[in-house]
Design a protein around this motif. Sequence first.
Motif, PDB file in Angstrom:
ATOM      1  N   ASP A 289       0.797  -1.239   0.000  1.00 29.78           N
ATOM      2  CA  ASP A 289       0.000   0.000   0.000  1.00 29.78           C
ATOM      3  C   ASP A 289       0.827   1.285   0.000  1.00 29.78           C
ATOM      4  O   ASP A 289       0.258   2.377   0.000  1.00 29.78           O
ATOM      5  CB  ASP A 289      -0.978   0.056   1.187  1.00 29.78           C
ATOM      6  CG  ASP A 289      -2.032  -1.025   1.112  1.00 29.78           C
ATOM      7  OD1 ASP A 289      -2.387  -1.423  -0.007  1.00 29.78           O
ATOM      8  OD2 ASP A 289      -2.508  -1.457   2.182  1.00 29.78           O
ATOM      9  N   PHE A 290       2.135   1.189  -0.009  1.00 32.25           N
ATOM     10  CA  PHE A 290       2.973   2.389   0.031  1.00 32.25           C
ATOM     11  C   PHE A 290       2.673   3.312  -1.142  1.00 32.25           C
ATOM     12  O   PHE A 290       2.461   4.506  -0.967  1.00 32.25           O
ATOM     13  CB  PHE A 290       4.456   2.003   0.044  1.00 32.25           C
ATOM     14  CG  PHE A 290       5.383   3.183   0.025  1.00 32.25           C
ATOM     15  CD1 PHE A 290       5.636   3.894   1.183  1.00 32.25           C
ATOM     16  CD2 PHE A 290       5.992   3.608  -1.151  1.00 32.25           C
ATOM     17  CE1 PHE A 290       6.485   4.993   1.188  1.00 32.25           C
ATOM     18  CE2 PHE A 290       6.848   4.699  -1.164  1.00 32.25           C
ATOM     19  CZ  PHE A 290       7.092   5.395   0.006  1.00 32.25           C
ATOM     20  N   TRP A 291       2.634   2.772  -2.357  1.00 33.82           N
ATOM     21  CA  TRP A 291       2.458   3.613  -3.551  1.00 33.82           C
ATOM     22  C   TRP A 291       1.070   4.223  -3.607  1.00 33.82           C
ATOM     23  O   TRP A 291       0.914   5.366  -4.043  1.00 33.82           O
ATOM     24  CB  TRP A 291       2.763   2.817  -4.817  1.00 33.82           C
ATOM     25  CG  TRP A 291       4.195   2.402  -4.830  1.00 33.82           C
ATOM     26  CD1 TRP A 291       4.703   1.156  -4.650  1.00 33.82           C
ATOM     27  CD2 TRP A 291       5.328   3.270  -4.959  1.00 33.82           C
ATOM     28  NE1 TRP A 291       6.072   1.192  -4.668  1.00 33.82           N
ATOM     29  CE2 TRP A 291       6.481   2.476  -4.860  1.00 33.82           C
ATOM     30  CE3 TRP A 291       5.473   4.639  -5.136  1.00 33.82           C
ATOM     31  CZ2 TRP A 291       7.759   3.000  -4.947  1.00 33.82           C
ATOM     32  CZ3 TRP A 291       6.741   5.176  -5.224  1.00 33.82           C
ATOM     33  CH2 TRP A 291       7.867   4.359  -5.135  1.00 33.82           C
ATOM     34  N   VAL A 292       0.076   3.501  -3.144  1.00 38.92           N
ATOM     35  CA  VAL A 292      -1.282   4.051  -3.096  1.00 38.92           C
ATOM     36  C   VAL A 292      -1.312   5.251  -2.147  1.00 38.92           C
ATOM     37  O   VAL A 292      -1.879   6.299  -2.459  1.00 38.92           O
ATOM     38  CB  VAL A 292      -2.291   2.972  -2.640  1.00 38.92           C
ATOM     39  CG1 VAL A 292      -3.662   3.562  -2.382  1.00 38.92           C
ATOM     40  CG2 VAL A 292      -2.368   1.851  -3.666  1.00 38.92           C
ATOM     41  N   LEU A 293      -0.676   5.099  -0.998  1.00 38.24           N
ATOM     42  CA  LEU A 293      -0.636   6.203  -0.033  1.00 38.24           C
ATOM     43  C   LEU A 293       0.162   7.386  -0.560  1.00 38.24           C
ATOM     44  O   LEU A 293      -0.205   8.538  -0.318  1.00 38.24           O
ATOM     45  CB  LEU A 293      -0.058   5.718   1.296  1.00 38.24           C
ATOM     46  CG  LEU A 293      -0.987   4.798   2.090  1.00 38.24           C
ATOM     47  CD1 LEU A 293      -0.240   4.134   3.237  1.00 38.24           C
ATOM     48  CD2 LEU A 293      -2.185   5.572   2.605  1.00 38.24           C
ATOM     49  N   MET A 294       1.240   7.127  -1.266  1.00 41.17           N
ATOM     50  CA  MET A 294       2.017   8.227  -1.851  1.00 41.17           C
ATOM     51  C   MET A 294       1.165   9.052  -2.804  1.00 41.17           C
ATOM     52  O   MET A 294       1.326  10.265  -2.898  1.00 41.17           O
ATOM     53  CB  MET A 294       3.259   7.694  -2.582  1.00 41.17           C
ATOM     54  CG  MET A 294       4.366   7.224  -1.670  1.00 41.17           C
ATOM     55  SD  MET A 294       5.078   8.512  -0.650  1.00 41.17           S
ATOM     56  CE  MET A 294       5.932   9.491  -1.873  1.00 41.17           C
ATOM     57  N   ASP A 295       0.248   8.391  -3.504  1.00 44.02           N
ATOM     58  CA  ASP A 295      -0.628   9.083  -4.449  1.00 44.02           C
ATOM     59  C   ASP A 295      -1.789   9.793  -3.755  1.00 44.02           C
ATOM     60  O   ASP A 295      -2.345  10.743  -4.297  1.00 44.02           O
ATOM     61  CB  ASP A 295      -1.180   8.102  -5.483  1.00 44.02           C
ATOM     62  CG  ASP A 295      -0.118   7.621  -6.456  1.00 44.02           C
ATOM     63  OD1 ASP A 295       0.915   8.310  -6.612  1.00 44.02           O
ATOM     64  OD2 ASP A 295      -0.313   6.545  -7.061  1.00 44.02           O
ATOM     65  N   THR A 296      -2.170   9.335  -2.555  1.00 44.79           N
ATOM     66  CA  THR A 296      -3.357   9.900  -1.909  1.00 44.79           C
ATOM     67  C   THR A 296      -3.052  10.851  -0.754  1.00 44.79           C
ATOM     68  O   THR A 296      -3.911  11.645  -0.385  1.00 44.79           O
ATOM     69  CB  THR A 296      -4.286   8.778  -1.387  1.00 44.79           C
ATOM     70  OG1 THR A 296      -3.549   7.948  -0.482  1.00 44.79           O
ATOM     71  CG2 THR A 296      -4.827   7.929  -2.528  1.00 44.79           C
ATOM     72  N   VAL A 297      -1.848  10.779  -0.178  1.00 43.58           N
ATOM     73  CA  VAL A 297      -1.488  11.666   0.925  1.00 43.58           C
ATOM     74  C   VAL A 297      -0.501  12.702   0.370  1.00 43.58           C
ATOM     75  O   VAL A 297       0.665  12.394   0.136  1.00 43.58           O
ATOM     76  CB  VAL A 297      -0.857  10.897   2.113  1.00 43.58           C
ATOM     77  CG1 VAL A 297      -0.522  11.848   3.252  1.00 43.58           C
ATOM     78  CG2 VAL A 297      -1.776   9.784   2.589  1.00 43.58           C
ATOM     79  N   PRO A 298      -0.972  13.927   0.121  1.00 41.71           N
ATOM     80  CA  PRO A 298      -0.107  14.928  -0.516  1.00 41.71           C
ATOM     81  C   PRO A 298       1.067  15.341   0.375  1.00 41.71           C
ATOM     82  O   PRO A 298       1.022  15.197   1.600  1.00 41.71           O
ATOM     83  CB  PRO A 298      -1.044  16.111  -0.762  1.00 41.71           C
ATOM     84  CG  PRO A 298      -2.153  15.924   0.195  1.00 41.71           C
ATOM     85  CD  PRO A 298      -2.285  14.454   0.447  1.00 41.71           C
TER      86      PRO A 298
END
Length: 161
Positions: free
Chosen positions: A75-84
């Motif tokens: 989930d790291f990459w998903v969070l990088m895209d969703t948490v500015p």
Amino acid sequence: MRKYLEQEMLADCLHGRVRYSCTSYVGMDGCRVFEIYVDGELLKRFSWETVNTYFIENGYKKKDTSVGIEAYWNDFWVLMDTVPIQARSEYTDNEFCEALEKYRNQSIQDSINSENPLERMFGVLDRRVGKRTLANANKMLDNQPKWLVPLYRLRLDSEKM
């Protein structure tokens, strides 16, 4: 990078007090760890690891008890895209490099007033920032991320403001 940041662009009053470090480890696929030291003490580290740990410690993702790299980075990459970047207090080495590149290619006023806290970090330490701009920055301390406030205070104190 070090010569540019510490010798060419760093405010005279901060010479010898602020130091940048970059470490690359074998087997990390080109990833690096950037660090900023003030008076010999580590102030901030920029790496994928610090961001992933931030996501776990702040409840963005659950700590996976499974063993292995895949579980840790899940989930790291998903969070990088969703948490500015403005909503985080930890940043990757790539974000450090991107902010440095942008800082180098824009006006100092754009850096000081940037939405990106890393660009503001480079800006507040910059030798081109005058006392009037610093006085305005002093008024904005409450709006800065907690980790960035010591750098603002360092510059203001060093300029005896």
